[in-house]
Design an enzyme around this catalytic site. Sequence first.
Site, PDB file in Angstrom:
ATOM      1  N   HIS A 182       0.995  -1.115   0.013  1.00 15.38           N
ATOM      2  CA  HIS A 182       0.052  -0.160  -0.008  1.00 15.38           C
ATOM      3  C   HIS A 182       1.108   1.403  -0.075  1.00 15.38           C
ATOM      4  O   HIS A 182       1.918   1.214   0.132  1.00 15.38           O
ATOM      5  CB  HIS A 182      -0.654   0.032   1.150  1.00 15.38           C
ATOM      6  CG  HIS A 182      -0.095   0.019   2.481  1.00 15.38           C
ATOM      7  ND1 HIS A 182       0.639  -1.015   2.961  1.00 15.38           N
ATOM      8  CD2 HIS A 182      -0.013   1.086   3.202  1.00 15.38           C
ATOM      9  CE1 HIS A 182       1.196  -0.458   4.209  1.00 15.38           C
ATOM     10  NE2 HIS A 182       1.030   0.684   4.396  1.00 15.38           N
ATOM     11  N   ASP A 224       0.538   4.982   1.944  1.00 11.01           N
ATOM     12  CA  ASP A 224      -0.085   5.372   3.209  1.00 11.01           C
ATOM     13  C   ASP A 224      -1.480   6.367   2.745  1.00 11.01           C
ATOM     14  O   ASP A 224      -1.122   7.332   2.120  1.00 11.01           O
ATOM     15  CB  ASP A 224       0.737   6.088   4.246  1.00 11.01           C
ATOM     16  CG  ASP A 224       1.636   5.034   4.918  1.00 11.01           C
ATOM     17  OD1 ASP A 224       1.078   3.987   5.011  1.00 11.01           O
ATOM     18  OD2 ASP A 224       2.814   5.371   5.294  1.00 11.01           O
TER      19      ASP A 224
HETATM   20  C1  OGA Z   1       2.978   2.377   8.339  1.00 11.30           C
HETATM   21  C2  OGA Z   1       3.299   0.757   7.921  1.00 11.30           C
HETATM   22  C3  OGA Z   1       5.055  -0.553   8.616  1.00 11.30           C
HETATM   23  C4  OGA Z   1       5.604  -1.405   9.514  1.00 11.30           C
HETATM   24  O1  OGA Z   1       3.315   2.722   9.499  1.00 11.30           O
HETATM   25  O2  OGA Z   1       2.605   2.899   7.518  1.00 11.30           O
HETATM   26  O3  OGA Z   1       2.762   0.394   6.833  1.00 11.30           O
HETATM   27  O4  OGA Z   1       6.721  -1.823   9.253  1.00 11.30           O
HETATM   28  N1  OGA Z   1       3.924   0.285   8.758  1.00 11.30           N
HETATM   29  O5  OGA Z   1       5.022  -1.224  10.557  1.00 11.30           O
HETATM   30 MN    MN Z   2       1.930   2.156   5.792  1.00 12.71          MN
END
Ligand code: OGA
Ligand code: MN
Length: 306
Positions: free
Chosen positions: A106, A108
Amino acid sequence: MARLQVRRLGYALGAEVTGLDLRQPQDEDTIAAIRDAWMEHLVLVLPGQDISPEQHVAFSRHFGALDPNDATPYYRHPQHPEVLVVSNKPVNGKPSETRNTGRNWHSDLSYTGRPAMGSLLLCKERPDVGGDTMFANMYMAYETLSPRMRQFLDGLEAVHDVTLVKGIEQRSPELVAEIKRINPPIAHPVVRTHPETGRSALFVSQRVRHFVGLSDEESEPILRFLTRHAVRDEFVYRHRWTVNDLVMWDNRATMHVALADFDQSKPRHMLRCSIQGEPLGYIYRGEGATTAQPEATHRTVVASVS
Ligand code: OGA
Ligand code: MN
């Protein structure tokens, strides 16, 4: 100005920046140098940053206004609403709602009208093994498509849907209902021109349901192809975390995924600030939708037989 060292970490993207102490205020030239390196490498790793939430917020603000986390109001840091807590540590004796954050590829906040420009994630605790984060270069994903495919995608829009966030069904039903209410499906361009580099980047992910004007059935194989193509070995960087790594990524030209390959009984605790992006897309209410269902007359005939 700080004496920065920039060292590439990956073929496709990722660089480590050392020579910085984010407990200290940063001057304009240092910030400009970091920004240049960021736009070039898309993902920067700043190791050894034992910073407070205030220092995390102060550094992040150099790159733009912070997202107030209105799309995900439940996971805010109690004292710092701009800081999102991404953690598997129980909250008030209950499993954390963010224990499975980011488990599919994804970008964000793509399910909002202001997808995040960038994110800065700080590792405070990590399991002994696993729990890496992978990043993909979406310029490369776009540039390596055949010209005819690029032509098909240029000008196309895709519907991003918060209900495709992997693991959302593990969250409480009340919370899911609220998340859906706050975040209706939203259509965004499939190919984005990066406002700073002028390059075209693919903007799809595993949180896209279908293309505007194409049915789910028509869209699905193309989306599956694109999301697999984008994460080919040659286009990704995999980050193995060390405590006090601050990793910053450009959401306009990358996707990422948080891998679940670790012992969930061990703490993994991360703090994130997101830089607000430009308004993009529109709330999708079915405009331009087509259907691959048989004609109504056809269905009537079938119904009269049954
Ligand atoms: C985020 C996410 C990644 C992670 O915080 O946007 O996707 O490795 N986390 O925690
Ligand atoms: Mn993320």
